[in-house]
Design a protein around this motif. Structure first.
Motif, mmCIF file in Angstrom:
data_model
loop_
_atom_site.group_PDB
_atom_site.id
_atom_site.type_symbol
_atom_site.label_atom_id
_atom_site.label_comp_id
_atom_site.label_asym_id
_atom_site.label_seq_id
_atom_site.Cartn_x
_atom_site.Cartn_y
_atom_site.Cartn_z
ATOM 1 N N MET A 113 0.857 3.373 -1.337
ATOM 2 C CA MET A 113 2.061 3.231 -2.164
ATOM 3 C C MET A 113 2.351 4.467 -2.988
ATOM 4 O O MET A 113 3.503 4.807 -3.240
ATOM 5 N N LYS A 114 1.259 5.153 -3.396
ATOM 6 C CA LYS A 114 1.443 6.260 -4.323
ATOM 7 C C LYS A 114 2.278 7.385 -3.718
ATOM 8 O O LYS A 114 2.904 8.152 -4.438
ATOM 9 N N SER A 115 2.316 7.453 -2.388
ATOM 10 C CA SER A 115 3.088 8.538 -1.782
ATOM 11 C C SER A 115 4.301 8.020 -0.999
ATOM 12 O O SER A 115 4.822 8.711 -0.146
ATOM 13 N N SER A 116 4.706 6.782 -1.281
ATOM 14 C CA SER A 116 5.841 6.233 -0.534
ATOM 15 C C SER A 116 6.950 5.748 -1.442
ATOM 16 O O SER A 116 6.822 4.700 -2.061
ATOM 17 N N PRO A 117 8.037 6.493 -1.508
ATOM 18 C CA PRO A 117 9.151 6.011 -2.302
ATOM 19 C C PRO A 117 9.771 4.787 -1.623
ATOM 20 O O PRO A 117 9.610 4.592 -0.426
ATOM 21 N N GLY A 118 10.426 3.947 -2.379
ATOM 22 C CA GLY A 118 11.146 2.835 -1.764
ATOM 23 C C GLY A 118 10.405 1.520 -1.770
ATOM 24 O O GLY A 118 10.978 0.473 -1.502
ATOM 25 N N VAL A 119 9.101 1.557 -2.106
ATOM 26 C CA VAL A 119 8.328 0.315 -2.109
ATOM 27 C C VAL A 119 8.831 -0.621 -3.209
ATOM 28 O O VAL A 119 9.034 -1.817 -2.993
ATOM 29 N N THR A 120 9.043 -0.044 -4.378
ATOM 30 C CA THR A 120 9.519 -0.841 -5.503
ATOM 31 C C THR A 120 10.869 -1.470 -5.176
ATOM 32 O O THR A 120 11.077 -2.671 -5.379
ATOM 33 N N ALA A 121 11.777 -0.657 -4.649
ATOM 34 C CA ALA A 121 13.106 -1.173 -4.332
ATOM 35 C C ALA A 121 13.007 -2.318 -3.329
ATOM 36 O O ALA A 121 13.665 -3.353 -3.496
ATOM 37 N N LEU A 122 12.169 -2.162 -2.304
ATOM 38 C CA LEU A 122 12.063 -3.213 -1.284
ATOM 39 C C LEU A 122 11.508 -4.506 -1.889
ATOM 40 O O LEU A 122 11.955 -5.601 -1.556
ATOM 41 N N MET A 123 10.550 -4.381 -2.806
ATOM 42 C CA MET A 123 10.008 -5.593 -3.432
ATOM 43 C C MET A 123 11.100 -6.301 -4.229
ATOM 44 O O MET A 123 11.306 -7.508 -4.100
ATOM 45 N N PHE A 124 11.833 -5.542 -5.052
ATOM 46 C CA PHE A 124 12.870 -6.155 -5.889
ATOM 47 C C PHE A 124 13.987 -6.740 -5.027
ATOM 48 O O PHE A 124 14.498 -7.833 -5.301
ATOM 49 N N GLU A 125 14.374 -6.001 -3.961
ATOM 50 C CA GLU A 125 15.438 -6.500 -3.073
ATOM 51 C C GLU A 125 15.031 -7.804 -2.404
ATOM 52 O O GLU A 125 15.834 -8.732 -2.283
ATOM 53 N N THR A 126 13.771 -7.869 -1.975
ATOM 54 C CA THR A 126 13.297 -9.076 -1.291
ATOM 55 C C THR A 126 13.355 -10.278 -2.226
ATOM 56 O O THR A 126 13.802 -11.366 -1.850
ATOM 57 N N LEU A 127 12.923 -10.080 -3.468
ATOM 58 C CA LEU A 127 12.959 -11.190 -4.416
ATOM 59 C C LEU A 127 14.404 -11.579 -4.717
ATOM 60 O O LEU A 127 14.758 -12.763 -4.745
ATOM 61 N N SER A 128 15.251 -10.577 -4.885
ATOM 62 C CA SER A 128 16.643 -10.865 -5.246
ATOM 63 C C SER A 128 17.380 -11.568 -4.112
ATOM 64 O O SER A 128 18.146 -12.501 -4.324
ATOM 65 N N LEU A 129 17.093 -11.146 -2.879
ATOM 66 C CA LEU A 129 17.714 -11.770 -1.702
ATOM 67 C C LEU A 129 17.477 -13.278 -1.692
ATOM 68 O O LEU A 129 18.299 -14.050 -1.217
ATOM 69 N N HIS A 130 16.336 -13.715 -2.235
ATOM 70 C CA HIS A 130 16.010 -15.136 -2.243
ATOM 71 C C HIS A 130 16.243 -15.772 -3.607
ATOM 72 O O HIS A 130 15.749 -16.875 -3.878
ATOM 73 N N GLY A 131 16.996 -15.077 -4.453
ATOM 74 C CA GLY A 131 17.383 -15.654 -5.739
ATOM 75 C C GLY A 131 16.216 -15.866 -6.686
ATOM 76 O O GLY A 131 16.230 -16.785 -7.505
ATOM 77 N N ILE A 132 15.180 -15.023 -6.554
ATOM 78 C CA ILE A 132 14.019 -15.174 -7.436
ATOM 79 C C ILE A 132 14.136 -14.175 -8.581
ATOM 80 O O ILE A 132 14.212 -12.962 -8.353
ATOM 81 N N ASN A 133 14.158 -14.674 -9.794
ATOM 82 C CA ASN A 133 14.349 -13.814 -10.960
ATOM 83 C C ASN A 133 13.039 -13.181 -11.408
ATOM 84 O O ASN A 133 12.013 -13.844 -11.477
ATOM 85 N N ILE A 134 13.095 -11.880 -11.703
ATOM 86 C CA ILE A 134 11.913 -11.167 -12.188
ATOM 87 C C ILE A 134 11.916 -11.186 -13.713
ATOM 88 O O ILE A 134 12.890 -10.802 -14.339
ATOM 89 N N GLU A 135 10.795 -11.636 -14.298
ATOM 90 C CA GLU A 135 10.734 -11.742 -15.761
ATOM 91 C C GLU A 135 9.921 -10.625 -16.409
ATOM 92 O O GLU A 135 10.168 -10.262 -17.555
ATOM 93 N N MET A 136 8.938 -10.136 -15.698
ATOM 94 C CA MET A 136 8.131 -9.023 -16.225
ATOM 95 C C MET A 136 7.690 -8.186 -15.033
ATOM 96 O O MET A 136 7.545 -8.705 -13.932
ATOM 97 N N ILE A 137 7.446 -6.904 -15.281
ATOM 98 C CA ILE A 137 7.012 -6.011 -14.205
ATOM 99 C C ILE A 137 5.844 -5.188 -14.721
ATOM 100 O O ILE A 137 5.857 -4.767 -15.879
ATOM 101 N N SER A 138 4.828 -4.974 -13.877
ATOM 102 C CA SER A 138 3.816 -4.002 -14.280
ATOM 103 C C SER A 138 3.341 -3.253 -13.039
ATOM 104 O O SER A 138 3.354 -3.795 -11.935
ATOM 105 N N THR A 139 2.953 -2.008 -13.225
ATOM 106 C CA THR A 139 2.580 -1.194 -12.068
ATOM 107 C C THR A 139 1.320 -0.393 -12.337
ATOM 108 O O THR A 139 0.962 -0.122 -13.478
ATOM 109 N N SER A 140 0.631 -0.034 -11.257
ATOM 110 C CA SER A 140 -0.351 1.043 -11.298
ATOM 111 C C SER A 140 0.034 1.913 -10.116
ATOM 112 O O SER A 140 1.007 1.623 -9.427
ATOM 113 N N SER A 141 -0.744 2.951 -9.841
ATOM 114 C CA SER A 141 -0.328 3.830 -8.747
ATOM 115 C C SER A 141 -0.422 3.136 -7.390
ATOM 116 O O SER A 141 0.234 3.526 -6.444
#
Ligand code: ASP
Ligand code: MG
Length: 405
Positions: free
Chosen positions: A349-377
């Motif tokens: 993941m650390k060297s791949s842009p777009g992972v975050t966007a794909l995760m958020f898009e997938t959740l949004s596509l199914h109407g799942i609301n994100i309440e908190m986000i946390s990341t490491s590399s």
């Protein structure tokens, strides 16, 4: 000739027949010319039964007596295992954690190992015996019996493997290894052949239930390769090893889920230095581990701080927040235990842009609301409603191309 530490979890030693089948496996490993040290957990759900017994006699039992009680489970297993080994012609001797030289600090029910003095285990090996060690326990610097926290037999096994310089620590369980997601949640989850220590740390920390987190930390620090495998099929499972720099890593290796935490929100606090410090100092002094934290941007010099804690710590954490509520000038303190967390983990993941966007898009596509986000590399976690967690894991598993054929 290799030195192998073989640890068997509760289901692997769940009854007499299971114990005999483990003894056969140990005998086979020995016959192949290896030295073996066995570590056992309590049989089946025996530790939970002991906790229930304690609940029945006293709501205020001391942690010292709790440790005395709970270590009994592993003592039963170790003696039975040693007898079963004798029955198949393998000479062995059982040892408590204390006899095995596992020296801990004095924090009952969650002790940390300070030192390993496995002289008696070494001697037993030199005498040609298979030592059988009771997992999950040690002896404190005050000479009291301690336990290493629930699931702690994994730590015993890895610590012994490190101290004895074993070639591998085999962790036998009732699943075939580490999977790309919990197979109960995602039927198309795949067994992973190899996972790096770093990835496994994230998997264990975010809801992967196969290995206790501390055992993975310990293995990483002491370079002990772990092989997680099934004691029902005896087939090769998942290797947890040092990252191989010559190999391209998977962008996402696993999706984990966790509904064991609750969220606390301290709302309407003044946005100035010292507020978060005072709040989290109070929580720390109460011995509470805080996981994800978010602070909302403040509009009019006031802000909201939300964080997650284990549900089992929720009452104590709420009490700690209320103690400082006035002094930090918070308007309200509230909690929500209907949250869950989905996490994607992957060394690439650390060297791949777009992972975050794909995760958020997938959740949004199914109407799942994100309440908190946390990341490491190498990890990305989202807190969502608890009742959406299972479907979120399935959608993410497909979106990141992990589904088995
Ligand atoms: N028997 C202990 C527990 O249930 C330790 C272990 O199984 O690892 O937590
Ligand atoms: Mg376990």
């Amino acid at each position: 000739m290799a030195l192998i530490v073989q640890k068997f979890g509760g289901t692997s030693v769940g009854d007499a027949q299971r114990i005999r089948s483990v003894a056969d496996h140990v005998a086979t490993t020995r016959a192949a010319g290896n030295e073996v040290v066995v570590v056992v957990s309590a049989m089946g759900q025996f530790t939970d039964e002991l906790v229930k017994l304690a609940d029945g006699v006293s709501p205020t039992r001391t942690a010292r007596e709790m440790d005395m009680l709970l270590t009994a489970g592993e003592r039963i297993s170790m003696a039975l295992m040693s007898m079963a080994l004798g029955a198949v012609g393998v000479e062995s001797a059982s040892f408590t954690g204390s006899q095995a030289g596992i020296i801990t600090d004095t924090r009952h029910t969650r002790a940390k190992i300070l030192e390993m003095r496995p002289d008696r285990i070494r001697e037993a090996l030199d005498d040609g015996l298979v030592p059988v060690v009771a997992g999950f326990q040690g002896v404190s610097t005050e000479r009291d019996i301690t336990t290493l926290g629930r699931g702690g037999s994994d730590v015993t096994a890895v610590a012994l493997a490190a101290a004895l310089k074993a070639d591998v620590c085999e962790i036998y369980t009732d699943v075939a290894g580490v999977f790309s997601a919990d197979p109960h949640v995602v039927p198309r989850a795949r067994r992973l052949e190899k996972v790096s220590f770093d990835e496994m740390m994230e998997i264990s920390a975010t809801g992967g239930r196969v290995l206790m987190l501390r055992s993975v930390e310990f293995a990483r620090r002491h370079h002990v390769p772990i092989h997680v495998r099934s004691s029902f099929t005896w087939k090769p499972g998942t290797w947890i090893v040092e990252e191989d720099p010559t190999m391209e890593e998977a962008i996402v290796s696993a999706i984990t889920d966790d509904t064991s935490e609750a969220k606390i929100t301290v709302a309407g606090v003044p946005d100035r230095p010292g507020v978060a410090a005072a709040l989290f100092r109070e929580l720390a002094d109460a011995g509470i581990n805080v996981d994800m934290i978010v602070q909302n941007t403040s509009a009019h010099a006031v802000t909201d701080i939300s964080f997650t804690v284990a549900k089992t710590d929720l009452d104590a954490a709420m009490a700690a927040c209320r103690r400082v509520q006035k002094s930090i000038g918070a308007e309200t303190v509230s909690s929500d235990d209907n949250i869950g967390r989905v996490t994607i983990v992957g060394g690439g993941m650390k060297s791949s842009p777009g992972v975050t966007a794909l995760m958020f898009e997938t959740l949004s596509l199914h109407g799942i609301n994100i309440e908190m986000i946390s990341t490491s590399s190498i990890r990305l976690s989202c807190v969502i409603r608890a009742d959406r967690v299972a479907e979120a894991v399935r959608h993410l598993h497909s979106a990141f191309g992990l589904d088995a054929e």
